[in-house]
Design a protein around this motif. Structure first.
Motif, mmCIF file in Angstrom:
data_model
loop_
_atom_site.group_PDB
_atom_site.id
_atom_site.type_symbol
_atom_site.label_atom_id
_atom_site.label_comp_id
_atom_site.label_asym_id
_atom_site.label_seq_id
_atom_site.Cartn_x
_atom_site.Cartn_y
_atom_site.Cartn_z
ATOM 1 N N ALA A 166 0.850 -1.203 -0.101
ATOM 2 C CA ALA A 166 0.133 -0.110 -0.012
ATOM 3 C C ALA A 166 1.012 1.161 0.226
ATOM 4 N N ILE A 167 0.364 2.399 -0.420
ATOM 5 C CA ILE A 167 1.210 3.461 -0.582
ATOM 6 C C ILE A 167 1.040 4.204 0.865
ATOM 7 N N ARG B 167 9.879 5.392 -2.872
ATOM 8 C CA ARG B 167 9.669 6.910 -3.258
ATOM 9 C C ARG B 167 8.209 7.132 -3.146
ATOM 10 N N LEU B 168 7.896 8.434 -2.465
ATOM 11 C CA LEU B 168 6.427 8.783 -2.455
ATOM 12 C C LEU B 168 5.792 9.306 -3.843
ATOM 13 N N ILE B 169 6.544 9.771 -4.617
ATOM 14 C CA ILE B 169 6.125 10.157 -5.590
ATOM 15 C C ILE B 169 6.022 9.148 -6.981
ATOM 16 N N GLN B 170 4.892 8.479 -6.865
ATOM 17 C CA GLN B 170 4.829 7.284 -7.968
ATOM 18 C C GLN B 170 3.417 7.209 -8.549
ATOM 19 N N PRO B 171 2.981 6.710 -9.711
ATOM 20 C CA PRO B 171 1.864 6.932 -10.423
ATOM 21 C C PRO B 171 0.774 6.745 -9.798
ATOM 22 N N PRO B 172 0.547 5.585 -8.793
ATOM 23 C CA PRO B 172 -0.800 5.528 -8.228
ATOM 24 C C PRO B 172 -1.081 6.663 -7.226
ATOM 25 N N LEU B 173 -0.184 7.220 -6.414
ATOM 26 C CA LEU B 173 -0.281 8.209 -5.719
ATOM 27 C C LEU B 173 -0.709 9.684 -6.592
ATOM 28 N N VAL B 174 0.037 9.898 -7.520
ATOM 29 C CA VAL B 174 -0.143 11.052 -8.319
ATOM 30 C C VAL B 174 -1.481 10.913 -8.881
ATOM 31 N N ARG B 175 -1.939 9.983 -9.173
ATOM 32 C CA ARG B 175 -3.567 9.810 -9.847
ATOM 33 C C ARG B 175 -4.304 10.430 -8.649
ATOM 34 N N ALA C 81 9.152 19.648 -4.624
ATOM 35 C CA ALA C 81 10.605 20.264 -4.710
ATOM 36 C C ALA C 81 11.664 19.043 -4.080
ATOM 37 N N THR C 82 12.583 19.149 -4.764
ATOM 38 C CA THR C 82 13.570 17.839 -4.329
ATOM 39 C C THR C 82 15.009 18.831 -4.547
ATOM 40 N N ASP C 83 15.870 18.315 -3.532
ATOM 41 C CA ASP C 83 17.499 18.796 -3.992
ATOM 42 C C ASP C 83 18.307 17.316 -4.574
ATOM 43 N N TRP C 84 17.592 16.348 -4.961
ATOM 44 C CA TRP C 84 18.209 15.062 -5.502
ATOM 45 C C TRP C 84 17.890 14.912 -6.895
ATOM 46 N N GLN C 85 18.932 15.388 -8.001
ATOM 47 C CA GLN C 85 18.243 15.577 -9.283
ATOM 48 C C GLN C 85 17.746 14.064 -9.907
ATOM 49 N N PRO C 86 18.328 12.873 -9.643
ATOM 50 C CA PRO C 86 17.644 11.743 -10.137
ATOM 51 C C PRO C 86 16.097 11.652 -9.492
ATOM 52 N N TYR C 87 15.790 12.004 -8.442
ATOM 53 C CA TYR C 87 14.473 11.990 -7.919
ATOM 54 C C TYR C 87 13.471 12.893 -8.735
ATOM 55 N N ALA C 88 14.271 14.186 -8.782
ATOM 56 C CA ALA C 88 13.546 15.306 -9.744
ATOM 57 C C ALA C 88 13.251 14.750 -11.245
ATOM 58 N N GLU C 89 14.011 14.071 -11.653
ATOM 59 C CA GLU C 89 13.881 13.378 -13.104
ATOM 60 C C GLU C 89 12.763 12.241 -12.887
ATOM 61 N N GLN C 90 12.765 11.631 -11.796
ATOM 62 C CA GLN C 90 11.616 10.599 -11.781
ATOM 63 C C GLN C 90 10.035 11.255 -11.632
ATOM 64 N N MET C 91 10.490 12.255 -10.573
ATOM 65 C CA MET C 91 9.005 13.145 -10.514
ATOM 66 C C MET C 91 8.494 13.625 -11.757
ATOM 67 N N GLY D 136 3.457 12.019 -16.885
ATOM 68 C CA GLY D 136 2.648 10.651 -17.383
ATOM 69 C C GLY D 136 1.158 10.620 -16.683
ATOM 70 N N GLU D 137 0.808 11.411 -15.971
ATOM 71 C CA GLU D 137 -0.579 11.623 -15.424
ATOM 72 C C GLU D 137 -1.497 12.398 -16.430
ATOM 73 N N ILE D 138 -2.347 11.865 -16.949
ATOM 74 C CA ILE D 138 -3.308 12.540 -18.035
ATOM 75 C C ILE D 138 -4.157 13.610 -17.377
ATOM 76 N N LEU D 139 -4.424 13.589 -16.044
ATOM 77 C CA LEU D 139 -5.253 14.652 -15.370
ATOM 78 C C LEU D 139 -4.726 15.893 -15.012
ATOM 79 N N LEU D 140 -3.111 15.854 -15.374
ATOM 80 C CA LEU D 140 -2.271 17.148 -15.104
ATOM 81 C C LEU D 140 -1.817 17.743 -16.149
#
Length: 260
Positions: free
Chosen positions: A37-38, A173-181, A196-206, A212-216
């Motif tokens: 679960a998230i 990581r918190l920012i994943q497709p199910p939570l963003v939906r 906001a993040t200070d970790w570039q690889p996480y920024a890229e994933q975010m 990828g979220e069609i509602l946004l």
């Protein structure tokens, strides 16, 4: 509302939206391909200071919102009709208090399970005379699922969530497709998600997940997709130290598209 003597408190919790140098909680499974679960937090140890405990006593009854698995009446909770922003994981509440001060016309419902952080924000609320913050010391995912109807939020803030640096931990990581939906569904049309993040690889994933979220839709005018830092988000001491060391900070602001 009282707390036990700080010296006798058991282990507490720290949200997933914590400082970027936080380490994975001890005792957590090392390899989680698909979490059951998230969750918006991980367990941490922490101690409530005397000042934080006093803030619980003095301000808890007024500003703490108990978790109850039923729809929250936001106007009754805040004592007024106003746009509402949900913050997930506010740490020690420094940025939260600043933003509430510069946006007095907005209500802020803030989720945090780390007891010292809740106490610290209560202390800031009392010292700064803030009236537009309410705190729910509970998992933000359950608050979304059970207390907030779809289309009830004007904004969502997630600042510096735990980046889970190791590749095998990225699924945490918190920012994943199910939570963003889930977050997008809770926004009014035109409402926003600000990460906001200070970790570039996480920024890229975010960026990848949010795009990828069609509602946004991405509000950034830049080809790289990252937003300029909104005026309301302050530079924290942690962030200033990182910037002096040459570290970057990435803001992402996505907006809920109009309903069809």
């Amino acid at each position: 509302m009282s707390l036990p003597d700080p010296s006798s408190l058991p282990e507490s919790s720290e949200p997933a939206a914590a400082a970027a140098d936080a380490q994975p909680a001890s005792g957590a499974p090392a390899d989680v391909a698909h979490p059951r679960a998230i969750r918006s937090f991980v367990r941490r140890a922490g101690r409530v200071t005397t000042g934080q405990a006093k803030a619980y006593e003095q301000w808890g009854d007024q500003f703490l919102v108990p978790y109850v698995p039923e729809a929250l009446n936001l106007p009754a909770t805040f004592g007024r009709e106003a746009p509402t922003v949900l913050e997930i994981g506010f740490g020690m509440g420094e940025a939260t208090a600043h933003i509430a001060g510069v946006m007095p016309e907005t209500n802020f419902l803030c989720c945090e399970v780390h007891e010292p952080g809740v106490g610290a924000l209560l202390k800031r609320i009392g010292e700064q005379g803030l009236t537009n913050i309410r705190i729910c010391a509970h998992d933000a995912v359950e608050v979304l699922d059970n207390m907030l109807p779809h289309g009830s939020l004007n904004g969502i803030h997630i600042f510096f969530p735990d980046p889970w640096h190791k590749k095998r931990h990225h699924k945490r990581r918190l920012i994943q497709p199910p939570l963003v939906r889930k977050l997008a569904e809770h926004l009014v049309p035109g409402g926003y998600i600000h990460c906001a993040t200070d970790w570039q690889p996480y920024a890229e994933q975010m960026l990848e997940v949010l795009q990828g979220e069609i509602l946004l839709g991405n509000s950034s005018p830049h080809a790289h997709g990252y937003a300029d830092k909104p005026h309301y988000r302050p530079l924290t001491k942690f962030e200033n130290r990182g910037l002096r060391l040459g570290h970057g900070v990435w803001d992402l602001v996505f907006v809920r598209k109009p309903l069809d």
